[in-house]
Design a protein around this motif. Structure first.
Motif, PDB file in Angstrom:
ATOM      1  N   VAL A   1      23.511 -15.959 -12.157  1.00  0.00           N
ATOM      2  CA  VAL A   1      24.902 -16.417 -12.228  1.00  0.00           C
ATOM      3  C   VAL A   1      25.213 -17.265 -10.992  1.00  0.00           C
ATOM      4  O   VAL A   1      24.545 -17.165  -9.965  1.00  0.00           O
ATOM      5  CB  VAL A   1      25.900 -15.231 -12.339  1.00  0.00           C
ATOM      6  CG1 VAL A   1      25.697 -14.456 -13.626  1.00  0.00           C
ATOM      7  CG2 VAL A   1      25.803 -14.311 -11.136  1.00  0.00           C
ATOM      8  N   GLN A   2      26.255 -18.080 -11.140  1.00  0.00           N
ATOM      9  CA  GLN A   2      26.599 -19.094 -10.144  1.00  0.00           C
ATOM     10  C   GLN A   2      27.135 -18.516  -8.844  1.00  0.00           C
ATOM     11  O   GLN A   2      26.837 -18.984  -7.767  1.00  0.00           O
ATOM     12  CB  GLN A   2      27.669 -20.004 -10.787  1.00  0.00           C
ATOM     13  CG  GLN A   2      27.715 -21.413 -10.324  1.00  0.00           C
ATOM     14  CD  GLN A   2      26.333 -22.062 -10.325  1.00  0.00           C
ATOM     15  OE1 GLN A   2      25.500 -21.785 -11.192  1.00  0.00           O
ATOM     16  NE2 GLN A   2      26.073 -22.897  -9.327  1.00  0.00           N
TER      17      GLN A   2
ATOM     18  N   LYS B   1      31.970 -14.180  -8.326  1.00  0.00           N
ATOM     19  CA  LYS B   1      33.030 -14.033  -9.329  1.00  0.00           C
ATOM     20  C   LYS B   1      32.411 -13.945 -10.728  1.00  0.00           C
ATOM     21  O   LYS B   1      32.785 -13.100 -11.543  1.00  0.00           O
ATOM     22  CB  LYS B   1      33.968 -15.250  -9.237  1.00  0.00           C
ATOM     23  CG  LYS B   1      35.382 -14.946  -9.570  1.00  0.00           C
ATOM     24  CD  LYS B   1      36.269 -16.113  -9.193  1.00  0.00           C
ATOM     25  CE  LYS B   1      37.333 -16.253 -10.265  1.00  0.00           C
ATOM     26  NZ  LYS B   1      37.993 -17.529 -10.254  1.00  0.00           N
ATOM     27  N   SER B   2      31.430 -14.803 -10.984  1.00  0.00           N
ATOM     28  CA  SER B   2      30.754 -14.770 -12.292  1.00  0.00           C
ATOM     29  C   SER B   2      29.972 -13.468 -12.454  1.00  0.00           C
ATOM     30  O   SER B   2      29.855 -12.934 -13.559  1.00  0.00           O
ATOM     31  CB  SER B   2      29.762 -15.932 -12.426  1.00  0.00           C
ATOM     32  OG  SER B   2      30.352 -17.131 -12.035  1.00  0.00           O
ATOM     33  N   ALA B   3      29.423 -12.966 -11.333  1.00  0.00           N
ATOM     34  CA  ALA B   3      28.693 -11.688 -11.407  1.00  0.00           C
ATOM     35  C   ALA B   3      29.650 -10.582 -11.850  1.00  0.00           C
ATOM     36  O   ALA B   3      29.316  -9.766 -12.716  1.00  0.00           O
ATOM     37  CB  ALA B   3      28.086 -11.359 -10.050  1.00  0.00           C
ATOM     38  N   ALA B   4      30.862 -10.581 -11.271  1.00  0.00           N
ATOM     39  CA  ALA B   4      31.849  -9.556 -11.644  1.00  0.00           C
ATOM     40  C   ALA B   4      32.226  -9.708 -13.117  1.00  0.00           C
ATOM     41  O   ALA B   4      32.321  -8.717 -13.854  1.00  0.00           O
ATOM     42  CB  ALA B   4      33.082  -9.668 -10.751  1.00  0.00           C
ATOM     43  N   GLN B   5      32.395 -10.965 -13.568  1.00  0.00           N
ATOM     44  CA  GLN B   5      32.765 -11.178 -14.979  1.00  0.00           C
ATOM     45  C   GLN B   5      31.656 -10.699 -15.920  1.00  0.00           C
ATOM     46  O   GLN B   5      31.934 -10.212 -17.009  1.00  0.00           O
ATOM     47  CB  GLN B   5      33.057 -12.658 -15.220  1.00  0.00           C
ATOM     48  CG  GLN B   5      34.511 -12.982 -14.876  1.00  0.00           C
ATOM     49  CD  GLN B   5      34.750 -14.455 -14.647  1.00  0.00           C
ATOM     50  OE1 GLN B   5      33.866 -15.281 -14.897  1.00  0.00           O
ATOM     51  NE2 GLN B   5      35.932 -14.794 -14.168  1.00  0.00           N
TER      52      GLN B   5
ATOM     53  N   VAL C   1      21.484  -8.793 -12.133  1.00  0.00           N
ATOM     54  CA  VAL C   1      22.387  -9.949 -12.113  1.00  0.00           C
ATOM     55  C   VAL C   1      22.146 -10.621 -10.765  1.00  0.00           C
ATOM     56  O   VAL C   1      22.482 -10.061  -9.717  1.00  0.00           O
ATOM     57  CB  VAL C   1      23.873  -9.513 -12.262  1.00  0.00           C
ATOM     58  CG1 VAL C   1      24.796 -10.718 -12.133  1.00  0.00           C
ATOM     59  CG2 VAL C   1      24.090  -8.793 -13.583  1.00  0.00           C
ATOM     60  N   MET C   2      21.513 -11.796 -10.797  1.00  0.00           N
ATOM     61  CA  MET C   2      21.091 -12.457  -9.558  1.00  0.00           C
ATOM     62  C   MET C   2      22.054 -13.607  -9.249  1.00  0.00           C
ATOM     63  O   MET C   2      22.165 -14.564 -10.018  1.00  0.00           O
ATOM     64  CB  MET C   2      19.671 -12.995  -9.724  1.00  0.00           C
ATOM     65  CG  MET C   2      19.096 -13.617  -8.476  1.00  0.00           C
ATOM     66  SD  MET C   2      18.930 -12.449  -7.102  1.00  0.00           S
ATOM     67  CE  MET C   2      17.428 -11.594  -7.549  1.00  0.00           C
ATOM     68  N   VAL C   3      22.742 -13.494  -8.124  1.00  0.00           N
ATOM     69  CA  VAL C   3      23.733 -14.512  -7.750  1.00  0.00           C
ATOM     70  C   VAL C   3      23.031 -15.646  -7.002  1.00  0.00           C
ATOM     71  O   VAL C   3      22.346 -15.413  -5.994  1.00  0.00           O
ATOM     72  CB  VAL C   3      24.835 -13.882  -6.852  1.00  0.00           C
ATOM     73  CG1 VAL C   3      25.900 -14.925  -6.526  1.00  0.00           C
ATOM     74  CG2 VAL C   3      25.449 -12.673  -7.537  1.00  0.00           C
ATOM     75  N   SER C   4      23.186 -16.863  -7.516  1.00  0.00           N
ATOM     76  CA  SER C   4      22.542 -18.026  -6.888  1.00  0.00           C
ATOM     77  C   SER C   4      23.200 -18.343  -5.551  1.00  0.00           C
ATOM     78  O   SER C   4      24.359 -17.990  -5.309  1.00  0.00           O
ATOM     79  CB  SER C   4      22.666 -19.253  -7.798  1.00  0.00           C
ATOM     80  OG  SER C   4      22.069 -18.963  -9.023  1.00  0.00           O
ATOM     81  N   ARG C   5      22.460 -19.056  -4.714  1.00  0.00           N
ATOM     82  CA  ARG C   5      22.979 -19.420  -3.388  1.00  0.00           C
ATOM     83  C   ARG C   5      24.052 -20.496  -3.478  1.00  0.00           C
ATOM     84  O   ARG C   5      23.978 -21.369  -4.346  1.00  0.00           O
ATOM     85  CB  ARG C   5      21.833 -19.974  -2.549  1.00  0.00           C
ATOM     86  CG  ARG C   5      20.801 -18.937  -2.267  1.00  0.00           C
ATOM     87  CD  ARG C   5      19.634 -19.548  -1.558  1.00  0.00           C
ATOM     88  NE  ARG C   5      18.780 -18.497  -1.075  1.00  0.00           N
ATOM     89  CZ  ARG C   5      17.879 -18.631  -0.121  1.00  0.00           C
ATOM     90  NH1 ARG C   5      17.692 -19.805   0.452  1.00  0.00           N
ATOM     91  NH2 ARG C   5      17.145 -17.625   0.264  1.00  0.00           N
TER      92      ARG C   5
END
Ligand SMILES: NC(=O)c1ccc[n+]([C@@H]2O[C@H](COP(=O)([O-])OP(=O)(O)OC[C@H]3O[C@@H](n4cnc5c(N)ncnc54)[C@H](OP(=O)(O)O)[C@@H]3O)[C@@H](O)[C@H]2O)c1
Length: 243
Positions: free
Chosen positions: A114-115, A118-122, A219-223
């Motif tokens: 995910v970007q 916030k997107s991770a939470a969604q 869920v991997m958050v991108s940099r």
């Protein structure tokens, strides 16, 4: 002119660089934001606390007659990195980023990339699960919108104010972590999903390897995106850059 180096730190790479520099005659100091209660002892001079935005950093660089800046902050410390780019460009001070390569997905990994946080939470808008939320403490409130889950939170320091998660487990510990210990921890808490930032590096990778072995999704958050700047992954290369 003798170099007078400012290292923007808060990472293992910055500490490694401080070790390397301490064995030379180079004048250098290490800067911390002051986020953790007990920063690790360092073999070079350190300063703690924000500079006061770009203008504050410019003032500091001028006052201390800094000749070179190494940005060895965490890949998610985007504001500090942007400020450093801006201030160094304005003062024409050479800037080098000391970074770690991002992790890449390998066989057996089940990643939902995910970007941002916030997107991770969604992405957690789903029935209750047992989630290891491995994102540090600063942005935990973004996940208050998903109170149905039980969260396992691993933090360096205990939170200063109570957390607003109905069900959560706190693990106060500081890396580096090992795959064996992280596997045991994920099993002990019946974790079925991990949220992680793509920090790169070894110490925080243990949970990703453990998730792979246990077949758990991440869920991997991108940099965050940063402007192009001279960059190295090798602390030793900083010495060549300085001369
Ligand atoms: N974000 C993460 O996931 C993470 C993980 C591990 C370690 N860290 C470390 O924790 C620190 C803070 O991270 P962050 O994500 O809060 O950064 P950030 O959002 O980029 O920075 C916010 C503000 O904190 C101050 N700051 C950040 N790094 C600093 C440093 N090394 N020295 C002096 N001031 C600093 C600056 O304040 P002023 O504008 O007042 O100068 C900056 O504008 C960094 O040193 C970073 O390397 C961050």
């Amino acid at each position: 002119m003798q170099p007078n180096l400012l290292i923007l730190g808060g990472t293992a790479e910055a500490s490694t660089l401080a070790q390397i520099i301490s064995k030379t005659e180079i004048k250098a100091r290490l800067s911390y934001a002051g986020r953790v209660d007990r920063p690790r002892p360092q073999p070079i001079e350190k300063r703690i606390g924000g500079f006061g935005g770009v203008d504050g950093l410019i003032g500091y660089l001028k006052a201390e007659q800094i000749t070179h800046v190494v940005d060895a902050t965490h890949p998610f410390a985007a504001q500090m990195s942007l400020n450093a780019v801006d201030a160094c460009r304005k003062l024409e001070i050479p800037l080098l980023a000391l970074t770690r390569p991002a992790w890449t997905q390998t066989q057996g990994d089940i990643w939902n990339c995910v970007q941002d946080l916030k997107s991770a939470a969604q992405s957690l808008k789903q029935p209750a699960r047992r989630v290891m939320l491995a994102i540090g403490r600063q942005h935990l409130p973004l996940f208050y919108s998903q109170p149905q889950h039980t969260y396992l939170l691993r933090l360096v320091d205990a939170p200063q104010t109570p957390l607003d998660f109905p069900q959560h487990i706190l693990h106060i510990s500081r890396g580096p972590f090992t795959k064996a210990a992280d596997t045991a921890m994920l099993r002990a808490h019946n974790i079925d999903l991990i949220v992680a930032k793509n920090s790169g590096g070894k110490g925080a990778y243990a949970k990703i390897e453990a998730a792979r072995d246990l077949g758990l999704p991440v869920v991997m958050v991108s940099r965050p995106h940063l402007p192009d700047r001279p960059e190295t992954h090798q602390p030793e290369a900083v010495l060549d850059w300085l001369v």
